[in-house]
Write a protein that holds these residues in place. Structure first.
Motif, short mmCIF file in Angstrom:
data_model
loop_
_atom_site.label_atom_id
_atom_site.label_comp_id
_atom_site.label_asym_id
_atom_site.label_seq_id
_atom_site.Cartn_x
_atom_site.Cartn_y
_atom_site.Cartn_z
N UNK A 45 -12.17 102.51 36.72
CA UNK A 45 -13.09 102.29 37.83
C UNK A 45 -14.04 103.71 38.14
N UNK A 46 -14.80 103.52 38.62
CA UNK A 46 -15.89 104.47 38.86
C UNK A 46 -16.22 104.30 40.41
N UNK A 47 -16.38 105.59 41.36
CA UNK A 47 -16.47 105.42 42.22
C UNK A 47 -17.99 106.83 42.82
N UNK A 136 -15.97 102.68 31.15
CA UNK A 136 -15.54 102.62 33.07
C UNK A 136 -15.82 101.12 33.34
N UNK A 137 -14.54 100.30 33.87
CA UNK A 137 -14.48 99.20 34.40
C UNK A 137 -15.65 98.33 34.73
N UNK A 138 -15.79 97.29 35.46
CA UNK A 138 -16.49 96.74 35.95
C UNK A 138 -16.47 97.12 37.43
N UNK A 139 -15.43 97.61 37.81
CA UNK A 139 -15.17 97.85 39.40
C UNK A 139 -15.33 98.87 40.27
N UNK A 140 -16.89 98.94 40.69
CA UNK A 140 -17.78 100.27 41.51
C UNK A 140 -17.29 100.22 42.42
N UNK A 163 -20.46 96.06 44.60
CA UNK A 163 -18.85 97.56 44.66
C UNK A 163 -18.25 96.78 45.23
N UNK A 164 -16.82 97.13 45.65
CA UNK A 164 -15.93 96.43 45.58
C UNK A 164 -15.00 96.80 47.06
N UNK A 165 -15.92 98.17 47.26
CA UNK A 165 -15.09 99.20 48.10
C UNK A 165 -16.58 100.33 48.92
N UNK A 166 -16.56 100.57 49.97
CA UNK A 166 -17.44 101.42 50.89
C UNK A 166 -16.62 102.80 51.53
N UNK A 167 -17.58 104.02 52.12
CA UNK A 167 -16.61 104.09 52.39
C UNK A 167 -17.70 105.17 53.21
N UNK A 168 -17.54 106.19 54.33
CA UNK A 168 -18.58 107.05 54.63
C UNK A 168 -18.04 108.31 55.03
N UNK A 169 -18.49 109.60 55.14
CA UNK A 169 -18.55 110.49 55.69
C UNK A 169 -19.99 110.60 56.93
N UNK A 267 -9.51 109.08 51.71
CA UNK A 267 -10.92 108.34 51.04
C UNK A 267 -11.13 107.74 49.86
N UNK A 268 -10.84 108.89 48.60
CA UNK A 268 -10.12 108.60 46.96
C UNK A 268 -9.23 107.13 46.94
N UNK A 269 -8.05 106.88 47.91
CA UNK A 269 -6.81 106.11 47.94
C UNK A 269 -7.51 104.85 48.32
N UNK A 270 -8.82 104.88 49.50
CA UNK A 270 -8.34 103.46 50.08
C UNK A 270 -9.65 103.10 48.89
N UNK A 271 -10.10 103.63 48.32
CA UNK A 271 -11.50 102.68 47.14
C UNK A 271 -10.67 102.24 45.46
N UNK A 272 -9.41 103.67 45.89
CA UNK A 272 -8.04 103.36 44.53
C UNK A 272 -8.09 102.12 44.37
N UNK A 273 -7.14 101.57 45.63
CA UNK A 273 -6.53 100.10 45.88
C UNK A 273 -7.79 99.17 45.80
#
Length: 277
Positions: A45-47, A136-140, A163-169, A267-273
């Protein structure tokens, strides 16, 4: 696509690429971290990471400390520059407009409209390039800091299904209501506040039909907290819309990359899930 940097990092490779963009009409640079799984040819997957005012593709890849966590979770990290640059590209002497301050939208006003098309670049052109050149997969997922946090939130909300997930600082959550956003929006989009709201996360939340996992971290000692960031406006908008938000207020942390590096693992773990499977 031409690779101009290549460094070993946590069993993977931190690379920088450049290419001529059809969206901006300029040369663009991209930081790409390939975890060990991707180096071995496995699809990952790609972040996408969007940086803030004055930044280039270098800030996140050299200061964010994300590679270790991306290696552990098998995520490819893609960090583009924050704006078009170069001779013939409009600019402003101030740090918060022009080159280094693209605000992740498509400008409609002269002299910006010919090159400042960062929304098209991030949402359409960049993923196509990444999917062409990397396993890459199609998961972003999408994330970012400050102006880039604004970009992550608004692009995820404006483009359901991408996108399947979003986060921000430290995101600029309500740019139509704060000085940074008002200045940029007036220059790039014109004087109509109704148009501005289409690039304002607080307004977009109210009509969002998609519910992505959303994580926001904000430093309590951030010097821009009261005047430019206003995370309470996002919390109120999410509560009214029934949109699930995890908002962490971190006492003592400022607006810097020391803050980002302290919590990027979460945040990386949040997206990985969200991107697994």
């Amino acid at each position: 696509m031409l690779r101009i940097e290549n460094h070993a990092s946590f069993g993977g490779r931190q690379e920088v690429w450049k290419h001529t963009s059809t969206s901006t009409g300029t040369e663009m640079k991209i930081g790409v971290y390939l975890p060990p799984a991707a180096v071995a040819g496995q699809k990952c997957p790609v972040l996408y990471w969007l940086s803030g005012l004055t930044c280039t593709e270098q800030n996140f890849i050299t200061k964010g400390g994300a590679q270790q966590y991306a290696a552990e979770h098998g995520l490819i990290l893609v960090a583009p520059d924050t704006s078009p640059r170069g001779e013939g590209v409009a600019n402003d002497p101030a740090y918060d407009l022009g080159q280094g301050a693209g605000f992740y939208l498509n400008a409609t006003q002269a002299p910006w409209a010919s090159h400042f098309r960062m929304e098209d670049y991030v949402v359409d052109e960049l993923p196509k390039l990444i999917e062409q050149h990397f396993p890459v997969t199609d998961a972003r997922g999408i994330s970012g800091h400050s102006m880039g946090g604004h970009g992550a939130l608004t692009l995820a909300l404006r483009h359901p299904g991408r996108y399947r997930s979003v986060s921000a600082f430290s995101p600029i959550v309500a740019p139509a209501s704060v000085p940074w956003g008002q200045k940029a929006f007036a220059a790039y989009l014109g004087d109509d506040p109704v148009v501005w709201r289409e690039h304002d996360a607080v307004h977009l939340i109210a009509k969002s039909q998609e519910r992505l996992p959303m994580l926001v971290d904000q430093g309590g000692a951030d010097e821009f907290l009261a005047d430019q960031l206003k995370p309470e406006l996002l919390r109120t908008a999410c509560e009214k819309a029934g949109y699930s938000l995890t908002l962490n207020l971190r006492p003592g942390y400022d607006h810097s990359y020391y803050f980002i590096a302290s919590f990027i693992g979460e945040h990386i773990a949040h997206h990985a899930r969200a991107l697994a499977g």
